[in-house]
Design a protein around this motif. Structure first.
Motif, PDB file in Angstrom:
ATOM      1  N   ALA A   1      12.933 -84.781  73.576  1.00 10.25           N
ATOM      2  CA  ALA A   1      11.928 -85.674  72.986  1.00 10.25           C
ATOM      3  C   ALA A   1      12.149 -85.794  71.472  1.00 10.25           C
ATOM      4  O   ALA A   1      11.972 -86.885  70.906  1.00 10.25           O
ATOM      5  CB  ALA A   1      10.522 -85.148  73.275  1.00 10.25           C
ATOM      6  N   VAL A   2      12.564 -84.701  70.836  1.00 13.18           N
ATOM      7  CA  VAL A   2      12.859 -84.743  69.381  1.00 13.18           C
ATOM      8  C   VAL A   2      14.004 -85.736  69.123  1.00 13.18           C
ATOM      9  O   VAL A   2      13.950 -86.560  68.206  1.00 13.18           O
ATOM     10  CB  VAL A   2      13.236 -83.332  68.857  1.00 13.18           C
ATOM     11  N   ALA A   3      15.034 -85.662  69.974  1.00 15.72           N
ATOM     12  CA  ALA A   3      16.171 -86.579  69.822  1.00 15.72           C
ATOM     13  C   ALA A   3      15.721 -88.028  70.008  1.00 15.72           C
ATOM     14  O   ALA A   3      16.155 -88.922  69.267  1.00 15.72           O
ATOM     15  CB  ALA A   3      17.255 -86.229  70.837  1.00 15.72           C
ATOM     16  N   GLU A   4      14.838 -88.261  70.976  1.00 16.12           N
ATOM     17  CA  GLU A   4      14.366 -89.634  71.224  1.00 16.12           C
ATOM     18  C   GLU A   4      13.557 -90.157  70.036  1.00 16.12           C
ATOM     19  O   GLU A   4      13.648 -91.337  69.692  1.00 16.12           O
ATOM     20  CB  GLU A   4      13.518 -89.671  72.497  1.00 16.12           C
ATOM     21  N   VAL A   5      12.766 -89.277  69.417  1.00 17.77           N
ATOM     22  CA  VAL A   5      12.036 -89.669  68.205  1.00 17.77           C
ATOM     23  C   VAL A   5      13.045 -90.070  67.120  1.00 17.77           C
ATOM     24  O   VAL A   5      12.836 -91.022  66.370  1.00 17.77           O
ATOM     25  CB  VAL A   5      11.120 -88.506  67.728  1.00 17.77           C
TER      26      VAL A   5
END
Lengths: 521, 111
Positions: free
Chosen positions: A323-327
């Motif tokens: 999710a951090v990467a997607e942000v």
């Protein structure tokens, strides 16, 4: 005025009022019967969704809407709050309500044997109210108030599994980070009020001079909301919170996180929209400096997200890092738009970034729901302790495959459509950035292939021989999300033309927003 | 409705699905040329492990932490730094927040 027109006119207020009042009614309804409580939560969110639908059709047809709470005329004492709704507001509200409805359907079975569900649904509805409030308000102080409500309610929900020490620890970390962040937001609000004697976004945007204090306020707001959105290197709370909260809670916290991302968009494009091209030092325009800062932080988020996800053995923490990467992808698109403001590809990047908000919510949300289903049937968190689940959890396996392909940006699923727009536009700014983004997507695919193999494939483990498929309500929730992921992937233009482009236009055309609001009051 | 334009390229999911469908047909056709000698429950279905006895299925399952072992070992210096960064201490979380704030103050506010 017909009933429908009256409903449309007051839909802005009702979108906040219905979940808020439902939240406080929930303990009473829960006393009647647990099934009534479940139906009541879903019904109230569906009603809110209908109001969002009505408002969306109205905003897309007639332009931004203003709704005044309090004094109608500009007479003293002036006590009033303005809600201002345009294309980006309704887009975010749609995402929030979709996530909330799915979370409630999933919770029916997932938490059926838990105590304290009256409090759970009350807090869940409060988080939804606060996220919708953040997304609809046109007042910076009101934004802060909803941010605080979101922080407190989310913290309590993260600690829902209070018997697990780690859940309490994650909630503590979340409230510390959120409280410090909210304090800085309040400081920025104070700076605006002291300088311009106003709290309304449009009024401040019209008057803003970009003084030294305005620079401080800009930095505070962008950094705090970036942290709340999960931007590296301030992302560390996110895997803790997402990894320890029940997955249905993670979905609604994700909506609050995305509301913070919306806050960044509103501040950069509307509040500071007039002065973005201003040169600061060395004849460098503010938009170029700010855009590149966001791009650097976005690339760091993407790299840290995928690299850290690879070594996680806890499935929910692993998805938290994804999710951090997607942000990071979202901020990469926004950074590109700001750095190349005015260029044709900047608009494409903004389209990609906005569409990726929806896709991230669905894809990461689906993976969390699958992780929750695995935890529900096995009571195990570590990937090392599970395997061969595809034999008994056929539907869950299919949903996981859809989720992994979507989050890795594989065609023809929804994740690809937004990443395609991001890669193509970012490439025109700097090809290296696009290559990094593309390689990290491939790494993301490799990570989730590992999860697929370790969890669903391989021999049947003796201790998991009695495992059964997830309950129907959980499958329904996962099915809805998977269906949406496929639908958006097959008909990207349907969403792009009807929702994403109006949202992007609302952000880029800040002058219209300001004149509509300032002229309207 | 189906074609997504990016200004410098386009994407049509229908073309992709058509290609996938043709590829599946092709693979299915090639599969038809194979010989159907498979007999379930005979010696031919047992794995040959250089004469060693085959272990129980659950013992042969490669665990998640063992997958990509080579990659993580070769990147061990990077991972040791990243692990040090992720202390799990909330004071360090706030420290990173302050560091980013300070950098932005320097770049936008002061310089």
């Amino acid at each position: 005025m017909t009933y429908l027109e009256a409903l449309i006119q007051h839909s802005v207020a009702l979108i906040i009022a219905v979940p808020l009042l439902s939240a406080f009614l929930m303990p009473l309804v829960s006393r009647v019967h647990p099934i009534l409580r479940n139906i009541f939560a879903l019904l109230m969110l569906t009603v809110t969704g209908c109001f969002i639908g009505l408002l969306t059709t109205d905003v897309l047809a007639n332009g931004p809407r203003i709704y005044i709470f309090g004094a109608k005329e500009l007479t003293l004492p002036l006590v009033r709050i303005l809600f201002e709704v345009d294309g980006i507001n309704v887009f975010m509200a749609i995402i929030t309500i979709i996530l909330a409805i799915i979370a409630v359907i999933y919770s029916w079975s997932f938490l059926d044997k838990q105590d304290g569900l009256d409090k759970y649904y009350t807090l869940l509805l409060l988080v939804v109210t606060s996220a919708l409030g953040m997304e609809m308000t046109g007042d910076v102080f009101n934004f802060f108030v909803f941010l605080e409500i979101s922080c407190i309610a989310s913290c309590a929900l993260i600690a829902f599994w209070i018997a697990e020490g780690e859940a309490l620890e994650a909630a503590f970390k979340y409230i510390v980070i959120s409280s410090v962040g909210a304090l800085f937001v309040l400081f920025a609000v104070g700076i605006f009020y002291a300088q311009y004697n106003a709290l309304n976004i449009a009024t401040i945007a019209q008057a803003i001079q970009f003084s030294f204090l305005d620079k401080i306020a800009l930095i505070l707001l962008v950094v705090v909301l970036g942290m709340k959105a999960g931007l590296a290197p301030m992302h560390m709370w996110l895997p803790d919170a997402y990894g320890r909260a029940p997955p249905s809670v993670t979905l609604v916290i994700m909506s609050a996180t995305l509301a913070s991302f919306y806050g960044v968009l509103r501040i950069l494009f509307t509040l500071y929209g007039n002065i973005l091209p201003t040169s600061i030092r060395f004849d460098l325009p503010l938009n170029v400096v700010l855009g590149w800062i966001l791009i650097v932080l976005a690339v760091v988020s993407i790299l840290i997200g995928v690299i850290m996800a690879l070594i996680q053995s806890d499935l929910m923490r692993l998805i938290g890092y994804a999710a951090v990467a997607e942000v990071g992808y979202m901020f990469l698109a926004i950074g590109t738009t700001i750095a190349a403001l005015g260029a044709p590809y900047a608009t494409v990047a903004l389209h990609g970034g906005i569409l990726h908000v929806l896709n991230d919510a669905l894809d990461i949300g689906l993976l969390f729901l699958v992780a929750g289903a695995i935890y529900y049937v096995t009571k195990k968190r570590s990937l090392d302790d599970i395997g061969g689940l595809a034999r008994t959890m056929k539907f869950t396996t299919v949903f996981f495959i859809i989720g992994l392909l979507a989050v890795a940006g594989m065609p023809p699923l929804n994740g690809f459509t937004s990443k395609f727009l991001i890669y193509e536009s970012v490439y025109q700014l700097n090809p290296i950035l696009s290559i990094i983004a593309l390689l990290c997507s491939i790494l993301m695919l490799a990570i989730f292939i590992k999860v697929l193999y370790a969890t669903f494939f391989g021999p049947e483990l003796p201790e998991l021989k009695d495992v059964k498929e997830a309950p129907k309500s959980m499958l329904l929730a996962m099915g809805i999300v998977a269906g949406l992921a496929i639908f958006i992937g097959l008909f990207p233009n349907l969403f792009l033309d009807s929702l994403v482009k109006p949202a992007a236009d609302a952000l880029l055309n800040h002058t219209q927003y300001i004149t509509t609001i300032v002229g309207g009051i | 409705m189906f074609t997504l334009e990016s200004g410098s390229g386009f994407w049509n999911p229908l073309i992709w699905i058509l290609i996938i469908f043709i590829a599946f047909l092709l693979f299915y056709g090639i599969r038809g040329f194979g010989k159907s000698l498979y007999k379930k429950g005979t010696e031919q279905t047992k794995a040959f492990l250089s004469g060693n006895k085959e272990a129980a299925p659950e013992e042969m399952h490669v665990k998640a932490s063992n997958l990509y072992w080579g990659f993580t070992v070769s990147m061990s210096s990077l991972y040791s730094r990243l692990r040090k960064m992720h202390t799990g201490n909330v004071s360090d979380y706030l420290l990173w927040f302050i560091i980013v704030l300070a950098i932005l103050f320097l770049v936008i506010g002061v310089i």
